[in-house]
Design a protein around this motif. Structure first.
Motif, PDB file in Angstrom:
ATOM      1  N   VAL A  44       0.835  -1.202   0.000  1.00 16.15           N
ATOM      2  CA  VAL A  44       0.000   0.000   0.000  1.00 16.15           C
ATOM      3  C   VAL A  44       0.870   1.253   0.000  1.00 16.15           C
ATOM      4  O   VAL A  44       0.607   2.221  -0.740  1.00 16.15           O
ATOM      5  CB  VAL A  44      -0.946  -0.011   1.212  1.00 16.15           C
TER       6      VAL A  44
ATOM      7  N   GLY B 191       0.899   3.102  -3.491  1.00 17.42           N
ATOM      8  CA  GLY B 191       0.122   4.318  -3.253  1.00 17.42           C
ATOM      9  C   GLY B 191       0.952   5.565  -3.465  1.00 17.42           C
ATOM     10  O   GLY B 191       0.461   6.557  -4.024  1.00 17.42           O
TER      11      GLY B 191
ATOM     12  N   LEU C  30      -1.967   1.026  -9.161  1.00 15.58           N
ATOM     13  CA  LEU C  30      -2.945   0.443  -8.243  1.00 15.58           C
ATOM     14  C   LEU C  30      -3.315  -0.976  -8.667  1.00 15.58           C
ATOM     15  O   LEU C  30      -3.481  -1.856  -7.818  1.00 15.58           O
ATOM     16  CB  LEU C  30      -4.191   1.320  -8.193  1.00 15.58           C
TER      17      LEU C  30
ATOM     18  N   GLY D 164      -0.488  -3.198  -7.630  1.00 13.49           N
ATOM     19  CA  GLY D 164      -0.511  -3.400  -6.178  1.00 13.49           C
ATOM     20  C   GLY D 164      -1.572  -4.383  -5.754  1.00 13.49           C
ATOM     21  O   GLY D 164      -1.333  -5.258  -4.907  1.00 13.49           O
TER      22      GLY D 164
ATOM     23  N   ALA E 119      -0.946  -7.989  -4.018  1.00 14.79           N
ATOM     24  CA  ALA E 119      -1.580  -8.298  -2.735  1.00 14.79           C
ATOM     25  C   ALA E 119      -2.388  -9.584  -2.820  1.00 14.79           C
ATOM     26  O   ALA E 119      -2.373 -10.416  -1.895  1.00 14.79           O
ATOM     27  CB  ALA E 119      -2.467  -7.128  -2.300  1.00 14.79           C
TER      28      ALA E 119
END
Length: 256
Positions: free
Chosen positions: A108, A112, A126, A129, A133
């Motif tokens: 994050v 981010g 994003l 990411g 994740a």
């Protein structure tokens, strides 16, 4: 081991073909020949290395089953093994959940920050990411599934050796290159457990693995006795390594 040998064999055949019919292969494939040859060299080395590693695992397993280099051996009662499995599973889940949360926090933070710094690439950052994740979450769930399968009662036999340990038919080995026995400790419980820590050298430095064993009353083989024997073996290995280092560093005497 068979798969790694097959990969190494295929790579060897390619290299052999280069030696026998290199011109014909170059005519057919052109510059791609260099890339395939480089990949073949890597696969040959990697395949032989993995095969030797699995051969060592097989040797340690055979030694444990034949009572060679064994410190202690016992079978755990079904009820005690179930209690041990619950504790071991809860501890493993808590440790890995914490590591997962830390890694998700880094994801994050990093992705981010990229998204805030450059709004144009924010959707791509994003998406990457989120994908990373999800992969880590899937790896966590698969790891928990493997852990539950390993703790499912099968033989319920524990074999502790100086080169490795078998718990419920699951093998752990520390007598391979770049791996070593790190620590041993006993916990009176309840239930009583023995924790063996070994390490191996990874890309980011030493990686430590804790192996929990259920520790019943097995005659005069108490937990402290097993701890003392394994620590003595570890100390003997360290002293031998230091002695080899001193001999290698000692200047040789030249004859007059």
């Amino acid at each position: 081991m068979a798969i790694s040998l097959a990969v190494a064999g295929a790579a060897f055949l390619w290299l052999l073909g280069q030696w026998v019919a290199g011109d014909e292969i170059w005519t057919a494939l052109g510059d791609a020949t260099h890339a395939i040859t480089l990949l073949s060299i890597f696969l040959l080395i990697a395949g032989l290395t993995v095969a030797l590693l699995f051969l060592r695992f097989w040797q340690v397993r055979a030694d444990l089953l034949a009572n060679r280099y064994v410190v202690a051996r016992w079978t755990v009662e079904p009820g005690q093994f179930r209690a041990f499995g619950e504790i071991a599973s809860a501890r493993d889940r808590a440790e890995k959940r914490w590591a997962l949360l830390v890694m998700l926090g880094f994801i994050v933070l990093i992705f981010g920050a990229f998204a805030l710094f450059d709004p144009e690439v924010a959707p791509a950052m994003l998406a990457m990411g989120v994908a990373l994740a999800l992969l880590m979450a899937i790896a966590f769930l698969l790891g928990q599934r493997v852990q539950r399968r390993q703790l499912r009662p099968r033989s319920r036999e524990v074999i502790v050796g100086t080169r490795g340990v078998m718990v419920n038919d699951v093998l752990h080995v520390w007598s391979v290159p770049l791996s070593w026995l790190s620590d041993v400790s006993a916990d009176p419980g309840p239930p009583p457990t023995l924790t063996i820590t070994y390490a191996y050298l990874g890309r980011s430095g030493p990686q430590y693995v804790d192996v929990m064993l259920p520790l019943p009353a097995i005659g005069d083989e108490t937990g402290e006795t097993i701890v003392a024997r394994l620590l003595a073996y570890r100390g003997r290995g360290v002293r031998q390594a230091k002695e080899r280092t001193r001999r290698a560093a000692r200047p040789s005497k030249q004859a007059d």
